[in-house]
Design an enzyme around this catalytic site. Structure first.
Site, short mmCIF file in Angstrom:
data_model
loop_
_atom_site.label_atom_id
_atom_site.label_comp_id
_atom_site.label_asym_id
_atom_site.label_seq_id
_atom_site.Cartn_x
_atom_site.Cartn_y
_atom_site.Cartn_z
N LYS A 16 25.39 49.38 59.63
CA LYS A 16 26.46 48.75 58.97
C LYS A 16 27.32 50.17 58.66
O LYS A 16 28.54 50.22 58.77
CB LYS A 16 26.14 47.93 57.57
CG LYS A 16 27.36 47.52 56.67
CD LYS A 16 27.62 48.35 55.62
CE LYS A 16 26.68 48.79 54.87
NZ LYS A 16 26.16 48.22 53.53
N CYS A 49 21.84 48.12 56.43
CA CYS A 49 22.38 49.18 55.75
C CYS A 49 22.73 50.11 56.88
O CYS A 49 24.18 50.78 56.84
CB CYS A 49 21.68 50.12 54.63
SG CYS A 49 20.17 49.07 53.93
N GLU A 72 32.42 44.26 53.25
CA GLU A 72 32.10 45.24 54.21
C GLU A 72 32.65 45.18 55.87
O GLU A 72 33.16 45.87 56.22
CB GLU A 72 30.71 45.91 54.11
CG GLU A 72 30.32 46.38 52.96
CD GLU A 72 28.81 46.65 52.58
OE1 GLU A 72 28.51 47.61 51.76
OE2 GLU A 72 28.02 46.13 53.44
N HIS A 121 37.64 70.55 39.08
CA HIS A 121 38.93 70.22 39.34
C HIS A 121 39.43 70.77 40.92
O HIS A 121 38.84 71.97 40.96
CB HIS A 121 40.04 70.80 38.26
CG HIS A 121 41.28 70.56 38.60
ND1 HIS A 121 41.91 69.18 38.30
CD2 HIS A 121 42.23 71.49 38.91
CE1 HIS A 121 43.05 69.28 38.63
NE2 HIS A 121 43.37 70.43 38.98
N GLU A 175 35.91 64.02 38.39
CA GLU A 175 36.37 64.61 37.12
C GLU A 175 36.99 63.63 35.90
O GLU A 175 36.70 63.97 34.64
CB GLU A 175 37.60 65.88 36.97
CG GLU A 175 38.79 65.44 37.56
CD GLU A 175 39.85 66.65 37.70
OE1 GLU A 175 39.92 67.50 36.75
OE2 GLU A 175 40.28 66.72 38.58
N CYS A 180 17.08 46.77 56.98
CA CYS A 180 18.02 47.71 56.72
C CYS A 180 18.34 48.50 57.96
O CYS A 180 19.39 49.01 57.97
CB CYS A 180 17.35 48.75 55.54
SG CYS A 180 18.07 50.30 55.44
N TYR A 225 29.13 41.33 49.01
CA TYR A 225 29.34 42.91 49.75
C TYR A 225 29.33 42.79 51.05
O TYR A 225 30.08 43.43 51.92
CB TYR A 225 28.38 44.07 48.82
CG TYR A 225 26.88 43.78 49.55
CD1 TYR A 225 26.54 44.68 50.57
CD2 TYR A 225 25.97 42.82 49.08
CE1 TYR A 225 25.22 44.71 50.97
CE2 TYR A 225 24.70 42.91 49.47
CZ TYR A 225 24.37 43.83 50.47
OH TYR A 225 23.16 43.95 50.81
C1 LIG Z 1 24.34 43.59 56.79
C2 LIG Z 1 23.58 44.07 55.51
C3 LIG Z 1 23.97 44.97 55.10
C4 LIG Z 1 22.91 45.68 54.04
N1 LIG Z 1 23.58 46.92 53.49
C5 LIG Z 1 22.69 47.61 52.33
C6 LIG Z 1 23.18 48.52 51.78
O1 LIG Z 1 24.25 49.30 52.14
N2 LIG Z 1 22.31 49.28 50.97
C7 LIG Z 1 21.06 48.68 50.57
O2 LIG Z 1 20.30 49.03 49.74
N3 LIG Z 1 20.77 47.58 51.01
C8 LIG Z 1 21.63 46.85 52.16
N4 LIG Z 1 21.16 45.65 52.60
C9 LIG Z 1 20.00 45.02 51.90
C10 LIG Z 1 18.66 45.49 52.73
O3 LIG Z 1 18.70 45.64 54.07
C11 LIG Z 1 17.44 44.89 52.12
O4 LIG Z 1 17.51 44.82 50.78
C12 LIG Z 1 16.02 45.61 52.72
O5 LIG Z 1 15.96 45.70 53.93
C13 LIG Z 1 14.87 44.61 52.03
O6 LIG Z 1 13.63 45.18 52.49
P1 LIG Z 1 12.25 44.34 52.70
O7 LIG Z 1 11.30 45.28 53.08
O8 LIG Z 1 12.17 43.17 51.63
O9 LIG Z 1 12.76 43.34 54.06
P2 LIG Z 1 13.44 43.45 55.49
O10 LIG Z 1 14.07 44.86 55.58
O11 LIG Z 1 14.10 42.37 55.65
O12 LIG Z 1 12.19 43.52 56.42
C14 LIG Z 1 11.41 42.19 56.53
C15 LIG Z 1 10.88 42.21 57.97
O13 LIG Z 1 9.62 41.02 58.04
C16 LIG Z 1 10.02 40.91 59.18
N5 LIG Z 1 9.16 39.52 59.33
C17 LIG Z 1 9.55 38.34 58.40
N6 LIG Z 1 8.75 37.52 58.80
C18 LIG Z 1 7.64 37.83 59.53
C19 LIG Z 1 6.35 37.29 59.61
N7 LIG Z 1 6.03 35.97 59.22
N8 LIG Z 1 5.47 37.88 60.45
C20 LIG Z 1 5.77 39.20 60.87
N9 LIG Z 1 7.13 39.90 60.66
C21 LIG Z 1 7.81 39.06 59.59
C22 LIG Z 1 11.07 40.72 59.65
O14 LIG Z 1 11.50 40.67 61.00
C23 LIG Z 1 11.77 42.15 59.05
O15 LIG Z 1 11.46 43.02 60.01
C24 LIG Z 1 21.77 45.17 53.56
C25 LIG Z 1 21.37 43.90 54.30
C26 LIG Z 1 22.18 43.58 55.31
C27 LIG Z 1 22.14 41.94 55.97
#
Ligand SMILES: Cc1cc2nc3c(=O)[nH]c(=O)nc-3n(C[C@H](O)[C@H](O)[C@H](O)COP(=O)(O)OP(=O)(O)OC[C@H]3O[C@@H](n4cnc5c(N)ncnc54)[C@H](O)[C@@H]3O)c2cc1C
Length: 460
Positions: A51, A48, A183, A437, A442, A43, A179
């Protein structure tokens, strides 16, 4: 828990992992978190936040164009991609530091390494070091997928790389209809690239209301994005200074940049799930119960790695619920119903609740209220655009079960409409609310005439 080095080990420092680690530490747990790339996760680093910054940048073009009808002369407008990217990177670095500081202040030990499970209580780092943990939280998120292998796929980029292009490509081909694809189509197009969007399905934005899908496509095309559906990229060739994408059906598209936004998959590979006894669900993510507990009693999983609802606020809520459940003594399940969602393309989409098709399949009686109109701002600007507002109502109970908006500020409007939908507001509650309005919103409270009413087939 003193037989262990830590009470909680969090794998992944993204939206979910960071929230869970901080809250668990605040409950008094000894917490360690491993992040293999950058703290903040998808994110903050490549989702997010960057983006939305690019979306803001891309929307100035239309503002400059629209300004003329309001008397403004906007001369010598020029755009510089490297400036935008450098400023965006500065902000992302600031956020990464802020996330790191917040974790450190809460007492979380951060290790910048890849971490995998050795067994249910052992986490191993890339350098071989092992940590014993009473509980493990897997919050490894997801990563872009490219679909079936095709010749030249190595020339395609994903959203990860799109944030770091050195120059703005003059022509971009984006494959995908979800999406992220839309975007980026809006971003590149707004910034001045010629964009071709290629999607194998019948229409873009699968899963959204059909009127929304139709409306977005029509408006995007008016804004200059070329949308090709029912085909996909079969091969990509490098022919300096371009790439040429060969589409199924024979069309060729030349582009300086080919981007695939064809979906994301949970990061479950090679993290020791089998060794720890953690099972995978049919959706391809880690299988969890309503408290995000996996098939191994001391291992939990949250966020995109569980492939439930892949959005930042959901991952954060699941992280908080995990900490409350395991360390706060308050078992908390996350309600995944009526999660509002947005597509920050142009035109913008906001949606919550059931689509018309879902409601008609589930409810005995569905009433539809719909308005399509020219926004006031477009009168003087002369922009050829329309707004769509659509309400889906349970005909028996009068409850508002879905709300769908396409147009400027749709996401902001839907966040507020989502409160009403979540509170089980009725159409009568909306009608009783005084209009504000002149606004687009609205329309939510002034739609009086049903556009359609459907009774479900008796056989169902
Ligand atoms: C281009 C794009 C736009 C988006 N826009 C939106 C939006 O507008 N609104 C919205 O709500 N959501 C959006 N999302 C989705 C949102 O980013 C994810 O749903 C959210 O980040 C999920 O969080 P998370 O904690 O599950 O995983 P992540 O945020 O993906 O975090 C996982 C982390 O784990 C780390 N990792 C993975 N494996 C290992 C390992 N074995 N050891 C150590 N570290 C590891 C990764 O490096 C990463 O930093 C978007 C996603 C993308 C790709």
């Amino acid at each position: 828990m003193s037989d262990y080095d830590v009470d909680l080990f969090v794998i992944g420092g993204g939206s979910g992992g960071v929230r869970a680690a901080r809250m668990a530490a605040q409950y008094g747990a000894r917490v360690m978190l491993a992040e293999e790339y950058r703290v903040g996760g998808t994110c903050v680093i490549r989702g997010c936040v960057p983006k939305k910054l690019l979306v803001y940048a891309s929307r100035f073009r239309a503002e400059f164009e629209d300004a003329a009808g309001y008397g403004w002369g906007v001369a010598h407008v020029k755009f510089d991609w490297p400036t935008l990217i450098a400023n965006k990177d500065k902000e992302i670095a600031r956020l990464e530091r802020a996330y790191t500081t917040t974790l450190e202040k809460a007492g979380v030990a951060i290790v910048k390494t890849r971490a995998v499970l050795g067994d249910a209580h052992t986490v191993q780092f890339a350098d071989g070091k092992r940590i014993r943990a009473a509980y493990v939280l897997i919050a490894t998120g997801g990563a872009p997928t490219y679909g079936d292998p095709i010749p030249g796929i190595e020339h395609a980029i994903s959203s990860n790389e799109a944030f770091h292009l050195r120059q703005l490509p003059r022509q971009v081909l984006i494959q995908g209809g979800g999406y992220i694809a839309l975007e980026f189509a809006g971003i590149f197009s707004g910034l001045g690239s010629h964009v071709t969007l290629v999607y194998r399905g019948e229409n873009i934005l699968r899963g959204f209301d059909d009127d929304v899908r139709q409306h977005v496509r029509m408006d995007m095309e008016k804004r200059g994005v070329r949308v090709l559906t029912g085909c996909k990229v079969a091969a990509i060739k490098r022919t300096e200074p371009h790439f040429v994408a060969q589409l199924t059906g024979g069309t060729q598209v030349a582009a300086e940049c080919v981007m695939f936004a064809t979906g994301r998959a949970p990061n479950i590979a090679k993290i020791g799930l089998k060794e720890a006894g953690v099972k995978i669900a049919d959706n391809g993510g880690i299988a969890v119960d309503e408290y995000s507990r996996s098939s191994a009693a001391n291992i939990y999983a949250i966020g995109d790695v569980t492939n439930r609802v892949n959005l930042t606020p959901v991952a954060i809520r699941e992280g908080a619920a995990f900490a409350d459940t395991v360390f706060g003594g308050k078992p908390t399940a996350v309600d995944h119903a009526n999660v509002p969602t947005a597509v920050f393309c142009d035109p913008e989409v906001g949606a919550v609740g059931l689509t018309e098709a879902e409601a008609r399949a589930r409810l005995p009686q569905t009433d539809i209220y719909r308005a399509m109109f020219r926004p006031l701002k477009a009168t003087l600007s002369g922009r050829d655009t329309t707004v769509l507002v659509k309400l889906v109502v349970d005909g028996r109970t009068n409850r508002m079960v879905g709300c769908h908006i396409v147009g400027e500020a749709a996401a902001e409007m839907i966040q507020l409409a989502a409160i009403a939908v979540k509170m089980k507001a009725t159409k009568a509650d909306f009608d009783a609310t005084m209009a504000l309005h002149p606004t687009t919103a609205e329309e939510l409270v002034t739609l009086r005439t049903k556009s359609a009413s459907y009774a479900r087939e008796a056989a169902e």
